[in-house]
Motif scaffolding. Structure first.
Motif, mmCIF file in Angstrom:
data_model
loop_
_atom_site.group_PDB
_atom_site.id
_atom_site.type_symbol
_atom_site.label_atom_id
_atom_site.label_comp_id
_atom_site.label_asym_id
_atom_site.label_seq_id
_atom_site.Cartn_x
_atom_site.Cartn_y
_atom_site.Cartn_z
ATOM 1 N N LEU A 45 -29.467 16.395 12.113
ATOM 2 C CA LEU A 45 -28.979 15.576 13.369
ATOM 3 C C LEU A 45 -27.765 16.217 13.717
ATOM 4 N N CYS A 46 -27.273 16.579 14.680
ATOM 5 C CA CYS A 46 -26.006 17.383 15.212
ATOM 6 C C CYS A 46 -25.564 16.585 16.077
ATOM 7 N N LEU A 47 -24.151 16.160 15.740
ATOM 8 C CA LEU A 47 -23.245 15.572 16.723
ATOM 9 C C LEU A 47 -21.845 16.321 16.496
ATOM 10 N N THR A 48 -21.216 15.782 17.438
ATOM 11 C CA THR A 48 -19.795 16.598 17.694
ATOM 12 C C THR A 48 -18.853 15.944 16.944
ATOM 13 N N SER A 49 -17.590 16.066 16.605
ATOM 14 C CA SER A 49 -16.608 15.384 15.560
ATOM 15 C C SER A 49 -16.057 14.373 16.521
ATOM 16 N N ALA A 50 -16.192 14.215 17.933
ATOM 17 C CA ALA A 50 -15.720 13.359 19.008
ATOM 18 C C ALA A 50 -16.776 12.066 18.874
ATOM 19 N N GLN A 51 -18.038 12.395 18.732
ATOM 20 C CA GLN A 51 -19.056 11.511 18.619
ATOM 21 C C GLN A 51 -18.838 10.806 17.236
ATOM 22 N N ALA A 52 -18.736 11.492 16.113
ATOM 23 C CA ALA A 52 -18.606 10.981 14.948
ATOM 24 C C ALA A 52 -17.594 10.070 14.764
ATOM 25 N N GLN A 53 -16.326 10.390 15.519
ATOM 26 C CA GLN A 53 -15.228 9.430 15.459
ATOM 27 C C GLN A 53 -15.511 7.921 16.504
ATOM 28 N N ALA A 54 -16.367 8.354 17.421
ATOM 29 C CA ALA A 54 -16.366 7.147 18.108
ATOM 30 C C ALA A 54 -17.510 6.126 17.148
ATOM 31 N N LEU A 55 -18.336 6.650 16.486
ATOM 32 C CA LEU A 55 -19.188 5.851 15.412
ATOM 33 C C LEU A 55 -18.347 5.117 14.512
ATOM 34 N N CYS A 56 -17.305 5.910 13.942
ATOM 35 C CA CYS A 56 -16.422 5.426 12.925
ATOM 36 C C CYS A 56 -15.720 4.223 13.605
ATOM 37 N N THR A 57 -14.975 4.386 14.869
ATOM 38 C CA THR A 57 -14.129 3.596 15.323
ATOM 39 C C THR A 57 -15.047 2.140 15.841
#
Length: 156
Positions: A3-15
């Motif tokens: 599964l590939c996602l950007t660091s910005a997408q990962a940050q959105a998930l964390c937020t």
């Protein structure tokens, strides 16, 4: 397979997981399948409707509390169908479902396994004390058991 996602997408998930803590957050991952990998194009936060009264027999799995969103999540079935149409209209697919585990490891529960579909990635966010978030990706194998699948983060 990954599964590939950007660091910005990962940050959105964390937020999202931090904003809903101590309750579980949930949502979908829109994207495309390319060479066996799920490429996330968009992270879509959705409402956790657990306890709304129409989750049916889901609460019977593992004797779960039918109202406690701190240990349970459910996607609204109508909103999920609408998201499938939206993805199709954008020439994308729902490639994954995510949810958080407040103060628990990012490991699927039996409940997670029972409600899972083999065609999706399942991204679990372990959030500790409302702050530190760990992401792990899972997918059902041919025997209906979760296997951890690589998660690749890229800069936007």
């Amino acid at each position: 397979m990954a599964l590939c996602l950007t660091s910005a997408q990962a940050q959105a998930l964390c937020t999202h997981s931090q904003q809903t803590y101590p309750e579980e957050c949930c949502g979908v991952l829109l994207g495309q399948w390319i060479g066996g990998d799920g490429i996330v194009v968009e992270v879509v936060a959705m409402e956790n409707v657990w306890g709304r009264g129409d989750v049916g027999d889901l609460a019977k799995i593992e004797d779960r509390d039918g109202t406690d969103r701190r240990r349970n999540f459910a996607l609204d079935p109508q909103a999920f169908l609408a998201m499938q149409r939206t993805a199709r209209d954008r020439h994308q697919q729902i490639i994954g479902i995510y949810h958080s585990h407040p103060d628990h490891p990012a490991v699927p529960s039996e409940f997670d396994r029972v409600i899972a579909w083999p065609e999706y990635h399942y991204l679990i966010l372990a959030i500790e004390q409302g702050e530190r978030v760990t992401l792990k990706n899972w997918q059902l194998d041919d025997q209906g058991e979760f296997q951890q699948i690589p998660l690749h983060l890229a800069n936007p």
